[in-house]
Write a protein that holds these residues in place. Sequence first.
Motif, PDB file in Angstrom:
ATOM      1  N   UNK A  46       1.670   5.833   7.102  1.00 27.31           N
ATOM      2  CA  UNK A  46       2.940   5.897   6.365  1.00 27.31           C
ATOM      3  C   UNK A  46       3.687   7.160   6.765  1.00 27.31           C
ATOM      4  N   UNK A  47       2.990   8.285   6.835  1.00 30.06           N
ATOM      5  CA  UNK A  47       3.635   9.560   7.178  1.00 30.06           C
ATOM      6  C   UNK A  47       4.319   9.471   8.537  1.00 30.06           C
ATOM      7  N   UNK A  48       3.591   8.947   9.541  1.00 33.67           N
ATOM      8  CA  UNK A  48       4.168   8.858  10.888  1.00 33.67           C
ATOM      9  C   UNK A  48       5.309   7.846  10.952  1.00 33.67           C
ATOM     10  N   UNK A  49       5.209   6.785  10.156  1.00 37.98           N
ATOM     11  CA  UNK A  49       6.291   5.787  10.118  1.00 37.98           C
ATOM     12  C   UNK A  49       7.573   6.430   9.607  1.00 37.98           C
ATOM     13  N   UNK A  50       7.465   7.230   8.547  1.00 39.19           N
ATOM     14  CA  UNK A  50       8.645   7.913   7.999  1.00 39.19           C
ATOM     15  C   UNK A  50       9.138   8.980   8.968  1.00 39.19           C
ATOM     16  N   UNK A  82       0.051   7.581  -0.644  1.00 40.59           N
ATOM     17  CA  UNK A  82      -0.369   6.641   0.404  1.00 40.59           C
ATOM     18  C   UNK A  82       0.063   7.133   1.787  1.00 40.59           C
ATOM     19  N   UNK A  83       0.349   8.424   1.909  1.00 40.72           N
ATOM     20  CA  UNK A  83       0.886   8.973   3.157  1.00 40.72           C
ATOM     21  C   UNK A  83      -0.020   8.737   4.356  1.00 40.72           C
ATOM     22  N   UNK A  84      -1.326   8.735   4.151  1.00 41.91           N
ATOM     23  CA  UNK A  84      -2.259   8.569   5.273  1.00 41.91           C
ATOM     24  C   UNK A  84      -2.768   7.133   5.415  1.00 41.91           C
ATOM     25  N   UNK A  85      -2.225   6.214   4.610  1.00 37.43           N
ATOM     26  CA  UNK A  85      -2.614   4.808   4.713  1.00 37.43           C
ATOM     27  C   UNK A  85      -1.953   4.169   5.928  1.00 37.43           C
ATOM     28  N   UNK A  87       0.266   1.580   7.614  1.00 36.57           N
ATOM     29  CA  UNK A  87       1.422   0.818   7.152  1.00 36.57           C
ATOM     30  C   UNK A  87       1.114  -0.671   7.068  1.00 36.57           C
ATOM     31  N   UNK A  88       0.364  -1.188   8.041  1.00 34.66           N
ATOM     32  CA  UNK A  88       0.071  -2.622   8.093  1.00 34.66           C
ATOM     33  C   UNK A  88      -0.792  -3.104   6.939  1.00 34.66           C
ATOM     34  N   UNK A  89      -1.458  -2.185   6.249  1.00 37.97           N
ATOM     35  CA  UNK A  89      -2.364  -2.568   5.169  1.00 37.97           C
ATOM     36  C   UNK A  89      -1.703  -2.511   3.797  1.00 37.97           C
ATOM     37  N   UNK A  90      -0.428  -2.140   3.743  1.00 38.66           N
ATOM     38  CA  UNK A  90       0.262  -1.974   2.466  1.00 38.66           C
ATOM     39  C   UNK A  90       0.757  -3.313   1.925  1.00 38.66           C
ATOM     40  N   UNK A  91       1.023  -3.342   0.622  1.00 35.98           N
ATOM     41  CA  UNK A  91       1.651  -4.510   0.010  1.00 35.98           C
ATOM     42  C   UNK A  91       3.110  -4.580   0.442  1.00 35.98           C
ATOM     43  N   UNK A  92       3.746  -5.730   0.182  1.00 40.48           N
ATOM     44  CA  UNK A  92       5.155  -5.894   0.548  1.00 40.48           C
ATOM     45  C   UNK A  92       6.051  -4.864  -0.119  1.00 40.48           C
ATOM     46  N   UNK A  93       5.797  -4.589  -1.404  1.00 41.81           N
ATOM     47  CA  UNK A  93       6.599  -3.605  -2.124  1.00 41.81           C
ATOM     48  C   UNK A  93       6.441  -2.210  -1.560  1.00 41.81           C
ATOM     49  N   UNK A  94       5.201  -1.839  -1.211  1.00 43.39           N
ATOM     50  CA  UNK A  94       4.945  -0.519  -0.632  1.00 43.39           C
ATOM     51  C   UNK A  94       5.600  -0.398   0.742  1.00 43.39           C
ATOM     52  N   UNK A  95       5.490  -1.452   1.546  1.00 43.06           N
ATOM     53  CA  UNK A  95       6.115  -1.415   2.872  1.00 43.06           C
ATOM     54  C   UNK A  95       7.624  -1.233   2.765  1.00 43.06           C
ATOM     55  N   UNK A  96       8.228  -1.911   1.793  1.00 42.91           N
ATOM     56  CA  UNK A  96       9.676  -1.791   1.643  1.00 42.91           C
ATOM     57  C   UNK A  96      10.071  -0.364   1.283  1.00 42.91           C
ATOM     58  N   UNK A  97       9.292   0.284   0.433  1.00 44.17           N
ATOM     59  CA  UNK A  97       9.558   1.684   0.078  1.00 44.17           C
ATOM     60  C   UNK A  97       9.448   2.577   1.317  1.00 44.17           C
ATOM     61  N   UNK A  98       8.449   2.306   2.149  1.00 37.58           N
ATOM     62  CA  UNK A  98       8.257   3.108   3.364  1.00 37.58           C
ATOM     63  C   UNK A  98       9.434   2.921   4.314  1.00 37.58           C
ATOM     64  N   UNK A  99       9.921   1.687   4.457  1.00 33.48           N
ATOM     65  CA  UNK A  99      11.063   1.430   5.342  1.00 33.48           C
ATOM     66  C   UNK A  99      12.321   2.131   4.834  1.00 33.48           C
ATOM     67  N   UNK A 100      12.497   2.156   3.513  1.00 33.64           N
ATOM     68  CA  UNK A 100      13.630   2.891   2.935  1.00 33.64           C
ATOM     69  C   UNK A 100      13.452   4.384   3.199  1.00 33.64           C
ATOM     70  N   UNK A 101      12.221   4.879   3.026  1.00 35.06           N
ATOM     71  CA  UNK A 101      11.943   6.300   3.274  1.00 35.06           C
ATOM     72  C   UNK A 101      12.224   6.664   4.727  1.00 35.06           C
ATOM     73  N   UNK A 102      11.846   5.775   5.649  1.00 36.03           N
ATOM     74  CA  UNK A 102      12.114   6.036   7.079  1.00 36.03           C
ATOM     75  C   UNK A 102      13.610   6.132   7.332  1.00 36.03           C
ATOM     76  N   UNK A 103      14.380   5.235   6.719  1.00 38.57           N
ATOM     77  CA  UNK A 103      15.837   5.280   6.879  1.00 38.57           C
ATOM     78  C   UNK A 103      16.413   6.564   6.290  1.00 38.57           C
ATOM     79  N   UNK A 104      15.873   7.011   5.157  1.00 32.81           N
ATOM     80  CA  UNK A 104      16.361   8.243   4.530  1.00 32.81           C
ATOM     81  C   UNK A 104      16.052   9.465   5.385  1.00 32.81           C
ATOM     82  N   UNK A 105      14.957   9.408   6.139  1.00 31.05           N
ATOM     83  CA  UNK A 105      14.594  10.534   7.010  1.00 31.05           C
ATOM     84  C   UNK A 105      15.655  10.765   8.079  1.00 31.05           C
ATOM     85  N   UNK A 106      16.461   9.744   8.349  1.00 29.15           N
ATOM     86  CA  UNK A 106      17.564   9.896   9.310  1.00 29.15           C
ATOM     87  C   UNK A 106      18.713  10.705   8.718  1.00 29.15           C
ATOM     88  N   UNK A 107      18.672  10.955   7.403  1.00 24.47           N
ATOM     89  CA  UNK A 107      19.754  11.645   6.678  1.00 24.47           C
ATOM     90  C   UNK A 107      21.099  10.956   6.944  1.00 24.47           C
TER      91      UNK A 107
END
Length: 203
Positions: A46-50, A82-85, A87-107
Amino acid sequence: INRILSPRHGSILLDGEETRHMNMLEIARRFGYVPQTSARIFPTTVFDTVLMGRRPHIGWRSSEKDIKKVVEILKMMGIEDIAMRDFNELSGGQQQKVLIARALAQEPDILLLDEPTSNLDIHHQLEVMEIIRELVVKKGISAIMAIHDLNLASRFTDRVIIMKNGMIFDAGRPLDVLRPENIRSVYNVEVEVLTTNGGTPYI
């Protein structure tokens, strides 16, 4: 809007500048894109994805500032546990949060979301929509989303655009747009539209 597809006609402007004149790096800095789903190609935490969201700003080397930015976003999204989990093992809701977080990292100035609640149960639908709404209010960014759930659109958006046959059929406040006659014309179904005490229409 973010040049995944090129429009055949018309112009898309951000602060008066046409997006077709922006290079892809500038597009990535201005627009954060959240797809419906993310292809599961290779395992990554998750950390590297973001952290990948920092790519438009840093190239391929991350600094301490970038690491701190990722930590800040993970905490804001409530997913630091879940930073060290994988990404492929997360639930759909968790994955969606991570994808939003990745987009936010772009500022970004603008978040673009393609069906952000698809494949989510009602709890996670509301949670994701509330997160997006809070980001708009607290971070002062804009969110543009494609969404099929009219009641979610009514509850969480400031403006609604209804499309029919690839054209804008109506646009405006949810109260003005989500009317029985519009829904009949666009979706060919009869509905009753009620309003909450706060004036929000629901179908």
